[in-house]
Design a protein around this motif. Sequence first.
Motif: not given
Lengths: 208, 93
Positions: A176-196
């Motif tokens: 789980l490389g930081a370069n691709w996984f971390m942006p994806l993880f951040i996106f998960a927080f945005v989609a799951m928590m911030i937008i709702p």
Amino acid sequence: MEERKLTEKESLELITSMIARTKARYLGSGNILLMWGYLGVIVSALVWILLVTTRQNIWNGLWFAIPLIGMPLTMIMARREHRERGALTYSDKITSRLWTIFSLSEIVLAIICLGFAVLGGINCWAAMLVYSLLLAPGTEIAQGLIVREKSLTAGGTIGLAIGFLTLCCTMGGIPLGANWFMPLFIFAFVAMMIIPGHILNNKAKHQK
Amino acid sequence: MKELNPLLHSQLRLAVMSILMNVEEADFVYLKEKTESTAGNLSVQLDKLASAGYISVEKGMSGKRPRTACSITELGRTAFEEYVDSLRSYLNL
């Protein structure tokens, strides 16, 4: 309202009127979701930057900041929200218990992972990442179905898809490389928590 | 025809019971707002319902403020359901 006897018809009307006053669908504010969302994004971004710039795995310890800050804040915010609202419905109780089960299971898993690391020198912290990305979205989908809020169900579904991807990568030995996984993880927080969270706050504002 | 429960057949007590049938727990301020009653009257009626075992009342503190939380008991739930059944038969519903 006074203390007086009623006719049978008035009684029925009163019951109907009181039920109508209390049955309005209450979604709650999105502040707790927003707190978790922004906390997750800030910590993830910090870990990402520190890992990329220093190349030292010790910064992964910062992940613990999410539950250590988030859990006490959730308790304080939930208590305040309950006090301001004045009533607790069955769906409030169920969703609160679902998130409590999720939090407690995270603590148990963290202890097990720590045990593996300390006693056997085995690094299995990825299990926590996968578990969080499967159970948190699952709990959010359940909450969305209970309170009939599509943004929670949709956000949870996106998070679950990211969770499945993480699970397959972990099982398949793909780092789980930081370069691709971390942006994806951040996106998960945005989609799951911030937008709702913002959608819920907006709806709560219009409910008042 | 079954007689209507006199404890429930009163405006404010019935209103409180109807609300508590729909929520797990409600505090005093919430009940006062929803029933549009006065604090004194509500307090008296809550005591009557609690004495009959229909509701449970918990007094505590919420932060620095006192808080009274009310919830319906199984006995209260049964009494309310019987009351509604009696109402139906009176009104031929």
